[in-house]
Design an enzyme around this catalytic site. Structure first.
Site, short mmCIF file in Angstrom:
data_model
loop_
_atom_site.label_atom_id
_atom_site.label_comp_id
_atom_site.label_asym_id
_atom_site.label_seq_id
_atom_site.Cartn_x
_atom_site.Cartn_y
_atom_site.Cartn_z
N GLU A 44 0.84 -1.21 0.00
CA GLU A 44 0.00 0.00 0.00
C GLU A 44 0.87 1.25 0.00
OE1 GLU A 44 -3.13 0.00 -1.21
OE2 GLU A 44 -3.56 -1.46 0.38
N GLY A 133 -12.51 2.60 -1.87
CA GLY A 133 -11.15 2.06 -1.90
C GLY A 133 -11.03 0.87 -2.83
N LEU A 134 -12.02 0.69 -3.70
CA LEU A 134 -12.00 -0.44 -4.64
C LEU A 134 -11.78 0.03 -6.07
CD1 LEU A 134 -14.97 -2.49 -3.10
CD2 LEU A 134 -12.52 -2.77 -2.67
N GLU A 169 -5.66 10.53 -14.35
CA GLU A 169 -5.94 10.79 -12.93
C GLU A 169 -4.96 11.83 -12.37
OE1 GLU A 169 -7.89 7.71 -11.34
OE2 GLU A 169 -7.74 8.30 -9.27
N ASP A 181 -3.92 0.84 -9.65
CA ASP A 181 -5.36 0.64 -9.81
C ASP A 181 -5.71 0.36 -11.27
OD1 ASP A 181 -5.22 1.35 -7.18
OD2 ASP A 181 -6.26 3.26 -7.42
P1 ADP Z 1 -12.39 4.96 -5.73
O1 ADP Z 1 -11.56 4.91 -6.96
O2 ADP Z 1 -11.72 4.40 -4.54
O3 ADP Z 1 -13.75 4.35 -5.92
P2 ADP Z 1 -12.25 7.78 -6.24
O4 ADP Z 1 -12.60 8.97 -5.43
O5 ADP Z 1 -10.87 7.67 -6.77
O6 ADP Z 1 -12.65 6.51 -5.39
O7 ADP Z 1 -13.21 7.71 -7.51
C1 ADP Z 1 -14.62 7.82 -7.35
C2 ADP Z 1 -15.16 8.70 -8.46
O8 ADP Z 1 -15.17 7.97 -9.71
C3 ADP Z 1 -16.61 9.10 -8.24
O9 ADP Z 1 -16.69 10.23 -7.41
C4 ADP Z 1 -17.07 9.39 -9.67
O10 ADP Z 1 -16.63 10.64 -10.11
C5 ADP Z 1 -16.32 8.32 -10.47
N1 ADP Z 1 -17.16 7.11 -10.63
C6 ADP Z 1 -16.86 5.87 -10.25
N2 ADP Z 1 -17.89 5.02 -10.49
C7 ADP Z 1 -18.87 5.74 -11.04
C8 ADP Z 1 -20.19 5.44 -11.50
N3 ADP Z 1 -20.70 4.22 -11.42
N4 ADP Z 1 -20.92 6.46 -12.00
C9 ADP Z 1 -20.41 7.71 -12.07
N5 ADP Z 1 -19.19 8.04 -11.65
C10 ADP Z 1 -18.41 7.08 -11.15
MG MG Z 2 -9.74 5.98 -7.26
#
Ligand code: ADP
Ligand code: MG
Length: 399
Positions: A44, A133-134, A169, A181
């Site tokens: 991590e 976190g996934l 990103e 990721d």
């Molecule tokens: P993680 O990658 O851990 O899930 P992040 O903050 O890096 O958290 O990314 C989450 C962001 O990715 C959300 O706030 C959104 O902008 C985008 N996202 C992920 N899945 C979706 C979805 N199913 N619909 C719309 N946006 C999504």
């Molecule tokens: Mg992310």
């Protein structure tokens, strides 16, 4: 069993119901692409230090039903809310702060790297929780990359697609995350984790002790409070350590190049915070390699110790745990049959990963349901996940 919302034929029909453009299209012209989330077993905050990680792609994913168009425009609607985002491929513009940025950033990074990409109309469905976190963000990037590249996109090497997603990103969305990721989402191997060298992007599959042992994710119910700034602070602190160490050994380019001895010899050259961060990264890299060895030897007791040491280090040295994650690990490790438990992903909330004997998952669930709300005031979600293949187009027979 894949979530019914992700059924490819259903998604094709939903896309056709959205507007006239899609309504006129034969369903066979609508392609469906999938990209999974990931859980990191160990390693991590090592990826952006050029180190080692051990993620697995998991059977929770994002799907896009995609109709290619002749226009230089991308339009995506969310299946869940109907919300629509769009941008022009020839004038992508700056990030807007919304989810479409992950699509637009990927398009920008692909074009900047010289790839020819296409416009499309799409609908997005997902059973992958966001901010847990996934790596839903990486899944969105890797699904978008294939949608933009078209059916031949799968031929673009996994490492190249992962680097593109990371660039989106880092440089477009503005989070200084590493390449893990995206690589896991694009290059996962069914029933395996992968050991990835984040410098060379060489990787090898790591067999998991399936089916007796399962990967179980516990989501803390507290959204990963990863401010971009907290993440970016850690990067700066690691860079401070590297700069100090490089004064003594100029061959050092990243914490990946540092061992215990060199760190001890340079301790006085850096501030206390930089030293703590570096201590975590140096030991964590070693733990990844040791975990691979222990898994290969069937030595699950050692895997448990390595996970425990990783969690403590993330809590005390890297300071990215939370009371909720600590409680989940504490509860899990008190359950007989839970082999290993630690926080997974960047931390600051989010989820834990647990290696659990199949017949003890119920005991873990009961313990969490009994003890976690009392300790935190929150409900946790427990998901027994499969390790799956990385992103790709859904062809006949695969749902
Ligand atoms: P993680 O990658 O851990 O899930 P992040 O903050 O890096 O958290 O990314 C989450 C962001 O990715 C959300 O706030 C959104 O902008 C985008 N996202 C992920 N899945 C979706 C979805 N199913 N619909 C719309 N946006 C999504
Ligand atoms: Mg992310």
């Amino acid at each position: 069993m894949v979530d019914a919302r992700l059924d490819p034929d259903r998604l094709r029909e939903r896309l056709r119901s959205l507007d006239d453009l899609a309504a006129g299209a034969p369903p066979s012209d609508i392609e469906v692409v999938r990209a999974p989330g990931r859980v990191n077993l160990i390693g991590e905050h090592t990826d952006y230090n050029d180190g080692f990680v051990m993620p697995a792609a998991i059977g929770l994913e994002i799907r896009l039903a995609v109709l290619a168009t002749d226009e230089r425009r991308v339009v995506v609607s969310l299946e869940e809310t109907g919300e629509t985002g769009s941008f022009d491929l020839d004038a992508i513009g700056p990030a807007t702060g919304g989810w479409i940025d992950y699509v637009g950033g990927t398009a920008w990074a692909l074009q900047d790297a010289g790839y020819a990409i296409r416009g499309f109309r799409a609908i997005l469905a997902s059973d992958l929780p966001q901010g847990a976190g996934l790596s839903s963000s990486a899944a969105l990037e890797m699904a978008s990359a294939l949608a933009l590249l078209g059916p031949d996109g799968s031929a673009v090497p996994v490492g190249d697609r992962a680097r593109i997603g990371r660039r989106a990103e880092n440089a477009y969305v503005g989070v200084q995350s590493g390449v893990m990721d995206q690589f896991a989402s694009a290059g996962g191997v069914a029933d395996h984790a992968i050991l990835l060298d984040c410098r060379s992007l060489e990787f090898r599959p790591v067999a998991l002790p399936l089916p007796e042992v399962r990967l179980v994710v516990c989501h803390s119910g507290s959204r990963r409070r990863l401010e971009a700034s907290a993440y970016n602070d850690r990067l700066v602190e690691c860079q401070r350590a590297v700069a100090a160490i490089a004064q003594l050994d100029p061959s050092v380019r990243a914490l990946r190049d540092v061992d215990d001895e060199l760190l001890a010899a340079t301790r006085d050259r850096m501030d206390e915070v930089a030293f703590r961060r570096a201590s975590h990264v140096v030991a964590e890299n070693a733990r990844v390699v040791e975990t691979e060895r222990a898994l290969a030897a069937g030595d699950l007791a050692s895997v448990g110790k390595l996970f425990a040491a990783s969690h403590v280090s993330l809590r005390d040295l890297y300071e990215v745990s939370s009371p909720e994650l600590d409680a989940l690990v504490d509860i899990a490790t008190s359950v007989d049959g839970v082999i290993a438990a630690r926080l997974t992903g960047a931390g600051f909330g989010g989820s834990t990963i647990n290696l659990v004997r199949r017949d003890r998952i119920i005991a873990l669930r009961e313990a969490v349901e009994r003890d976690y709300p009392a300790r935190t005031g929150l409900q946790a979600t427990i998901v027994d996940v499969n390790a799956v293949d990385g992103a790709g187009w859904i062809r006949d027979g695969i749902t």
